[in-house]
Scaffold this motif. Sequence first.
Motif, PDB file in Angstrom:
ATOM      1  N   GLU A 241       0.678  -1.145   0.034  1.00  0.00           N
ATOM      2  CA  GLU A 241      -0.112  -0.016  -0.101  1.00  0.00           C
ATOM      3  C   GLU A 241       0.778   1.324   0.054  1.00  0.00           C
ATOM      4  N   ALA A 242       1.620   1.489   0.924  1.00  0.00           N
ATOM      5  CA  ALA A 242       2.525   2.669   0.861  1.00  0.00           C
ATOM      6  C   ALA A 242       3.355   3.018  -0.265  1.00  0.00           C
ATOM      7  N   ALA A 243       3.802   2.014  -0.753  1.00  0.00           N
ATOM      8  CA  ALA A 243       4.785   2.230  -2.123  1.00  0.00           C
ATOM      9  C   ALA A 243       3.871   2.493  -3.296  1.00  0.00           C
ATOM     10  N   ILE A 244       2.737   1.833  -3.261  1.00  0.00           N
ATOM     11  CA  ILE A 244       1.778   2.272  -4.347  1.00  0.00           C
ATOM     12  C   ILE A 244       1.083   3.370  -4.331  1.00  0.00           C
ATOM     13  N   ILE A 245       0.785   4.071  -3.245  1.00  0.00           N
ATOM     14  CA  ILE A 245       0.322   5.452  -3.049  1.00  0.00           C
ATOM     15  C   ILE A 245       1.135   6.212  -3.380  1.00  0.00           C
ATOM     16  N   GLN A 246       2.722   6.212  -3.035  1.00  0.00           N
ATOM     17  CA  GLN A 246       3.729   7.021  -3.349  1.00  0.00           C
ATOM     18  C   GLN A 246       3.865   7.142  -4.603  1.00  0.00           C
ATOM     19  N   LEU A 247       3.832   5.629  -5.600  1.00  0.00           N
ATOM     20  CA  LEU A 247       4.037   5.853  -6.949  1.00  0.00           C
ATOM     21  C   LEU A 247       2.609   6.485  -7.746  1.00  0.00           C
ATOM     22  N   TRP A 248       1.682   6.535  -7.153  1.00  0.00           N
ATOM     23  CA  TRP A 248       0.417   7.242  -7.784  1.00  0.00           C
ATOM     24  C   TRP A 248       0.788   8.620  -7.445  1.00  0.00           C
ATOM     25  N   HIS A 249       1.254   8.963  -6.567  1.00  0.00           N
ATOM     26  CA  HIS A 249       1.698  10.403  -6.088  1.00  0.00           C
ATOM     27  C   HIS A 249       2.704  11.206  -7.191  1.00  0.00           C
ATOM     28  N   ASP A 250       3.848  10.150  -7.268  1.00  0.00           N
ATOM     29  CA  ASP A 250       4.776  10.350  -8.169  1.00  0.00           C
ATOM     30  C   ASP A 250       4.439  10.610  -9.620  1.00  0.00           C
ATOM     31  N   CYS A 251       3.102   9.908  -9.947  1.00  0.00           N
ATOM     32  CA  CYS A 251       2.862  10.055 -11.320  1.00  0.00           C
ATOM     33  C   CYS A 251       1.836  11.002 -11.597  1.00  0.00           C
ATOM     34  N   GLY A 252       1.168  11.748 -10.613  1.00  0.00           N
ATOM     35  CA  GLY A 252       0.277  12.519 -10.638  1.00  0.00           C
ATOM     36  C   GLY A 252      -1.300  12.108 -10.700  1.00  0.00           C
ATOM     37  N   LEU A 253      -1.516  10.852  -9.927  1.00  0.00           N
ATOM     38  CA  LEU A 253      -2.776  10.286 -10.275  1.00  0.00           C
ATOM     39  C   LEU A 253      -3.674  10.769  -9.091  1.00  0.00           C
ATOM     40  N   THR A 254      -2.902  11.185  -7.806  1.00  0.00           N
ATOM     41  CA  THR A 254      -3.882  11.425  -6.737  1.00  0.00           C
ATOM     42  C   THR A 254      -4.395  12.764  -6.870  1.00  0.00           C
ATOM     43  N   ARG A 255      -5.603  12.777  -6.206  1.00  0.00           N
ATOM     44  CA  ARG A 255      -6.473  14.075  -5.966  1.00  0.00           C
ATOM     45  C   ARG A 255      -6.836  14.415  -4.712  1.00  0.00           C
ATOM     46  N   PRO A 256      -6.708  15.684  -4.310  1.00  0.00           N
ATOM     47  CA  PRO A 256      -7.267  15.990  -2.969  1.00  0.00           C
ATOM     48  C   PRO A 256      -8.512  15.365  -2.477  1.00  0.00           C
ATOM     49  N   TRP A 257      -9.636  15.298  -3.398  1.00  0.00           N
ATOM     50  CA  TRP A 257     -10.920  14.863  -3.067  1.00  0.00           C
ATOM     51  C   TRP A 257     -11.012  12.995  -3.152  1.00  0.00           C
ATOM     52  N   ASN A 258      -9.911  12.708  -3.550  1.00  0.00           N
ATOM     53  CA  ASN A 258      -9.966  10.976  -3.664  1.00  0.00           C
ATOM     54  C   ASN A 258      -8.753  10.657  -2.498  1.00  0.00           C
ATOM     55  N   ASP A 259      -9.111   9.809  -1.633  1.00  0.00           N
ATOM     56  CA  ASP A 259      -8.203   9.044  -0.782  1.00  0.00           C
ATOM     57  C   ASP A 259      -7.638   7.977  -1.363  1.00  0.00           C
ATOM     58  N   PRO A 260      -6.443   7.695  -1.668  1.00  0.00           N
ATOM     59  CA  PRO A 260      -5.782   6.615  -2.319  1.00  0.00           C
ATOM     60  C   PRO A 260      -6.106   5.214  -1.612  1.00  0.00           C
ATOM     61  N   SER A 261      -6.084   5.453  -0.350  1.00  0.00           N
ATOM     62  CA  SER A 261      -5.978   4.298   0.965  1.00  0.00           C
ATOM     63  C   SER A 261      -7.458   3.588   0.767  1.00  0.00           C
ATOM     64  N   LYS A 262      -8.479   4.544   0.570  1.00  0.00           N
ATOM     65  CA  LYS A 262      -9.909   3.972   0.850  1.00  0.00           C
ATOM     66  C   LYS A 262     -10.283   3.502  -0.972  1.00  0.00           C
ATOM     67  N   ASP A 263      -9.426   4.040  -1.897  1.00  0.00           N
ATOM     68  CA  ASP A 263      -9.770   3.374  -3.232  1.00  0.00           C
ATOM     69  C   ASP A 263      -9.095   1.855  -3.359  1.00  0.00           C
ATOM     70  N   ILE A 264      -8.227   1.531  -2.418  1.00  0.00           N
ATOM     71  CA  ILE A 264      -7.290   0.550  -2.351  1.00  0.00           C
ATOM     72  C   ILE A 264      -8.239  -0.305  -1.609  1.00  0.00           C
ATOM     73  N   ALA A 265      -8.685   0.065  -0.345  1.00  0.00           N
ATOM     74  CA  ALA A 265      -9.665  -0.768   0.526  1.00  0.00           C
ATOM     75  C   ALA A 265     -10.818  -1.313  -0.303  1.00  0.00           C
ATOM     76  N   ARG A 266     -11.413  -0.186  -1.120  1.00  0.00           N
ATOM     77  CA  ARG A 266     -12.620  -0.547  -1.972  1.00  0.00           C
ATOM     78  C   ARG A 266     -12.402  -1.773  -2.991  1.00  0.00           C
ATOM     79  N   LYS A 267     -11.202  -1.595  -3.678  1.00  0.00           N
ATOM     80  CA  LYS A 267     -10.828  -2.275  -4.633  1.00  0.00           C
ATOM     81  C   LYS A 267     -10.571  -3.788  -3.982  1.00  0.00           C
ATOM     82  N   LEU A 268     -10.089  -4.009  -2.917  1.00  0.00           N
ATOM     83  CA  LEU A 268      -9.841  -5.347  -2.186  1.00  0.00           C
ATOM     84  C   LEU A 268     -11.098  -5.966  -1.972  1.00  0.00           C
ATOM     85  N   THR A 269     -12.231  -5.452  -1.810  1.00  0.00           N
ATOM     86  CA  THR A 269     -13.431  -6.013  -1.685  1.00  0.00           C
ATOM     87  C   THR A 269     -14.124  -6.457  -3.072  1.00  0.00           C
TER      88      THR A 269
END
Length: 144
Positions: free
Chosen positions: A16-44
Motif C-alpha cells: 500500500e505505502a509504495a503504491i500510494i507513493q507511486l501514484w503520487h509520483d505519477c500525478g494520479l492522486t487528487r485531494p478529493w480522492n483518498d488513495p487508501s480508501k480506493d485500495i480498500a474498496r478495490k480489495l472487496t
Amino acid sequence: MNSQDIAIRPYHSSDEAAIIQLWHDCGLTRPWNDPSKDIARKLTVQSDLFLVGEAKGEIVGTLMGGYDGHRAWINYLAVSPAHQRRGYATALMRAVERKLLEMGCPKINLLIRSGNAAVKDFYETLGFQQDEVISLGKRLIPDL
C-alpha cells in the motif's frame, strides 16, 4: 531493461505505502480522492484484477481493473517516472486483457484526463480509440 524485466503479480497488503507513493509520483492522486480508501474498496471487489508490476524487487507499476459483466474498466495504470518507456505499462495492460478475456469480457473502457495527450497516444498504440460519449459522474461517498 524491457517489458520482460517486469514481474506482474496481484496486490499484497504490504504494497500500500509504495503504491500510494507511486501514484503520487505519477500525478494520479487528487485531494478529493483518498488513495487508501480506493485500495480498500478495490480489495472487496475483484482483487485479482489489482495488478502490481515489480522490477528487481521494486514496485514500478500498478493497474486496477474491473469487470461488471458488460464492460471492463481500467483505473490507476501507473509506471514510476524513472521506469517509463520500457514497455511496463503495455505489459500491465496485456496482463489484465488476458484476465478479462478469460472472464468473457467483450470491451474495455477507460477514462483519461482531457489534457493528457501522451497517455491518449499510448492507449491508441494499444488499439484504443475515442468513443463518442460524454462521461458523467456522481460521488456517493465523499472521501474527505
